[in-house]
Design a protein around this motif. Structure first.
Motif, PDB file in Angstrom:
ATOM      1  N   ALA A 104       0.833  -1.207   0.000  1.00 24.54           N
ATOM      2  CA  ALA A 104       0.000   0.000   0.000  1.00 24.54           C
ATOM      3  C   ALA A 104       0.870   1.261   0.000  1.00 24.54           C
ATOM      4  O   ALA A 104       0.585   2.224  -0.720  1.00 24.54           O
ATOM      5  CB  ALA A 104      -0.930  -0.013   1.209  1.00 24.54           C
ATOM      6  N   VAL A 105       1.941   1.258   0.790  1.00 26.26           N
ATOM      7  CA  VAL A 105       2.862   2.407   0.824  1.00 26.26           C
ATOM      8  C   VAL A 105       3.474   2.620  -0.558  1.00 26.26           C
ATOM      9  O   VAL A 105       3.565   3.743  -1.056  1.00 26.26           O
ATOM     10  CB  VAL A 105       3.981   2.185   1.881  1.00 26.26           C
ATOM     11  CG1 VAL A 105       5.090   3.229   1.736  1.00 26.26           C
ATOM     12  CG2 VAL A 105       3.404   2.233   3.288  1.00 26.26           C
ATOM     13  N   ASN A 106       3.883   1.540  -1.193  1.00 28.01           N
ATOM     14  CA  ASN A 106       4.495   1.621  -2.513  1.00 28.01           C
ATOM     15  C   ASN A 106       3.542   2.245  -3.536  1.00 28.01           C
ATOM     16  O   ASN A 106       3.961   3.011  -4.409  1.00 28.01           O
ATOM     17  CB  ASN A 106       4.909   0.211  -2.963  1.00 28.01           C
ATOM     18  CG  ASN A 106       6.054   0.271  -3.948  1.00 28.01           C
ATOM     19  OD1 ASN A 106       6.918   1.131  -3.858  1.00 28.01           O
ATOM     20  ND2 ASN A 106       6.036  -0.637  -4.909  1.00 28.01           N
ATOM     21  N   ARG A 107       2.259   1.924  -3.416  1.00 26.83           N
ATOM     22  CA  ARG A 107       1.246   2.476  -4.316  1.00 26.83           C
ATOM     23  C   ARG A 107       1.045   3.977  -4.082  1.00 26.83           C
ATOM     24  O   ARG A 107       0.736   4.721  -5.004  1.00 26.83           O
ATOM     25  CB  ARG A 107      -0.091   1.754  -4.110  1.00 26.83           C
ATOM     26  CG  ARG A 107      -0.132   0.391  -4.770  1.00 26.83           C
ATOM     27  CD  ARG A 107      -0.293   0.542  -6.259  1.00 26.83           C
ATOM     28  NE  ARG A 107      -0.121  -0.709  -6.986  1.00 26.83           N
ATOM     29  CZ  ARG A 107      -0.122  -0.786  -8.290  1.00 26.83           C
ATOM     30  NH1 ARG A 107      -0.267   0.287  -9.037  1.00 26.83           N
ATOM     31  NH2 ARG A 107       0.045  -1.945  -8.900  1.00 26.83           N
ATOM     32  N   LEU A 108       1.187   4.398  -2.834  1.00 25.06           N
ATOM     33  CA  LEU A 108       0.856   5.788  -2.466  1.00 25.06           C
ATOM     34  C   LEU A 108       2.029   6.754  -2.539  1.00 25.06           C
ATOM     35  O   LEU A 108       1.833   7.957  -2.663  1.00 25.06           O
ATOM     36  CB  LEU A 108       0.316   5.825  -1.026  1.00 25.06           C
ATOM     37  CG  LEU A 108      -1.187   5.706  -0.812  1.00 25.06           C
ATOM     38  CD1 LEU A 108      -1.495   5.749   0.675  1.00 25.06           C
ATOM     39  CD2 LEU A 108      -1.946   6.825  -1.503  1.00 25.06           C
ATOM     40  N   ARG A 109       3.250   6.243  -2.454  1.00 28.42           N
ATOM     41  CA  ARG A 109       4.376   7.158  -2.242  1.00 28.42           C
ATOM     42  C   ARG A 109       4.623   8.083  -3.430  1.00 28.42           C
ATOM     43  O   ARG A 109       5.129   9.182  -3.247  1.00 28.42           O
ATOM     44  CB  ARG A 109       5.646   6.411  -1.843  1.00 28.42           C
ATOM     45  CG  ARG A 109       6.237   5.503  -2.847  1.00 28.42           C
ATOM     46  CD  ARG A 109       7.299   4.603  -2.245  1.00 28.42           C
ATOM     47  NE  ARG A 109       7.732   3.624  -3.221  1.00 28.42           N
ATOM     48  CZ  ARG A 109       8.747   3.796  -4.044  1.00 28.42           C
ATOM     49  NH1 ARG A 109       9.461   4.897  -3.994  1.00 28.42           N
ATOM     50  NH2 ARG A 109       9.069   2.857  -4.914  1.00 28.42           N
ATOM     51  N   GLU A 110       4.241   7.659  -4.645  1.00 32.07           N
ATOM     52  CA  GLU A 110       4.425   8.521  -5.818  1.00 32.07           C
ATOM     53  C   GLU A 110       3.287   9.532  -5.973  1.00 32.07           C
ATOM     54  O   GLU A 110       3.338  10.407  -6.830  1.00 32.07           O
ATOM     55  CB  GLU A 110       4.515   7.672  -7.091  1.00 32.07           C
ATOM     56  CG  GLU A 110       5.640   6.650  -7.097  1.00 32.07           C
ATOM     57  CD  GLU A 110       7.034   7.259  -6.967  1.00 32.07           C
ATOM     58  OE1 GLU A 110       7.200   8.421  -7.386  1.00 32.07           O
ATOM     59  OE2 GLU A 110       7.919   6.592  -6.419  1.00 32.07           O
ATOM     60  N   SER A 111       2.238   9.368  -5.163  1.00 34.14           N
ATOM     61  CA  SER A 111       1.070  10.254  -5.291  1.00 34.14           C
ATOM     62  C   SER A 111       1.425  11.677  -4.872  1.00 34.14           C
ATOM     63  O   SER A 111       2.194  11.890  -3.943  1.00 34.14           O
ATOM     64  CB  SER A 111      -0.070   9.732  -4.411  1.00 34.14           C
ATOM     65  OG  SER A 111      -1.070  10.708  -4.260  1.00 34.14           O
ATOM     66  N   ASP A 112       0.835  12.651  -5.582  1.00 32.64           N
ATOM     67  CA  ASP A 112       1.099  14.048  -5.224  1.00 32.64           C
ATOM     68  C   ASP A 112      -0.066  14.630  -4.420  1.00 32.64           C
ATOM     69  O   ASP A 112      -0.228  15.841  -4.314  1.00 32.64           O
ATOM     70  CB  ASP A 112       1.332  14.893  -6.490  1.00 32.64           C
ATOM     71  CG  ASP A 112       0.178  14.769  -7.480  1.00 32.64           C
ATOM     72  OD1 ASP A 112      -0.807  14.068  -7.148  1.00 32.64           O
ATOM     73  OD2 ASP A 112       0.262  15.365  -8.575  1.00 32.64           O
ATOM     74  N   GLY A 113      -0.900  13.767  -3.840  1.00 35.52           N
ATOM     75  CA  GLY A 113      -2.044  14.228  -3.046  1.00 35.52           C
ATOM     76  C   GLY A 113      -1.599  14.990  -1.805  1.00 35.52           C
ATOM     77  O   GLY A 113      -0.522  14.739  -1.260  1.00 35.52           O
TER      78      GLY A 113
END
Length: 210
Positions: free
Chosen positions: A83-92
């Motif tokens: 889950a962290v890997n999926r979110l870390r590139e997010s610019d939210g």
């Protein structure tokens, strides 16, 4: 979301997994503008739905989750790391994981608190939810020749210390859901906490920009 066999325990109606899927679906409906993804885990973890604003896809992904999709076990650390890997590139502005489990980490290569450190380094908040009644619950103990489960009364064991540690390390909170109503309350509280935090962050950004 935890898909281990114990999620079929009958202390929630009809079981923990179906109840958790239903409440998560309500949560998705209440966050119409968020990008949301779904990660599931048993003995290993996988992305069921990548981050998307298409909530029909998210809700279909939730409804299609079932126990037995992966090897058995409860790899909390692996689930959190994916889950962290999926979110870390997010610019939210706000990056959040809701981690739901009914057990203890007993599989996977990644320790839950190491995964929490990854979340912390990427400014991701993790809310942890322990699902299960206090005491004993009617839970699967064996698979019968016809593929159905044999049930018996089993002690409910949730590693609350680890779940609290993950939440504290990442600026989230730990919750214990002992019933479906309590689980609904918890998701509502997370929804409110995130709305408050989002408004504060947005205000701070506006102030910095002016």
């Amino acid at each position: 979301m935890d898909l281990s066999a114990s999620m079929l325990s009958k202390d929630f109606k009809p079981n923990r997994l179906e109840s958790a899927k239903e409440v998560a679906t309500e949560f998705v409906d209440n966050r119409p503008f968020d990008r949301i993804g779904v990660v599931a885990y048993e003995g290993e973890a996988f992305t069921q739905v990548p981050l998307t604003t298409d909530h029909v896809v998210v809700k279909n992904g939730l409804s299609n989750l079932n126990t037995g999709m992966l090897q058995g076990g409860t790899a909390i650390g692996s689930g959190l790391a994916v889950a962290v890997n999926r979110l870390r590139e997010s610019d939210g502005i706000s990056k959040v994981i809701v981690l739901l489990t009914d057990g203890e980490n007993n599989a996977g290569q990644i320790e839950p608190l190491d995964a929490a450190q990854l979340a912390q380094l990427n400014n991701i908040r993790v809310y942890t939810i322990g699902v299960g009644s206090i005491g004993k619950a009617k839970s699967p103990v064996a698979i019968l020749p016809n593929g159905s489960y044999k049930y018996d009364w089993v002690d409910v064991r949730i590693d609350e210390d680890v779940l609290k540690g993950i939440a504290e390390r990442t600026g989230g909170r730990y919750f214990r859901a002992t019933s479906e109503d309590k689980l609904k309350e918890i998701y509502r509280e997370i929804d409110m906490l995130e709305r408050t935090k989002f408004n504060v962050l947005r205000y701070q950004r506006k102030t910095e920009a002016s």
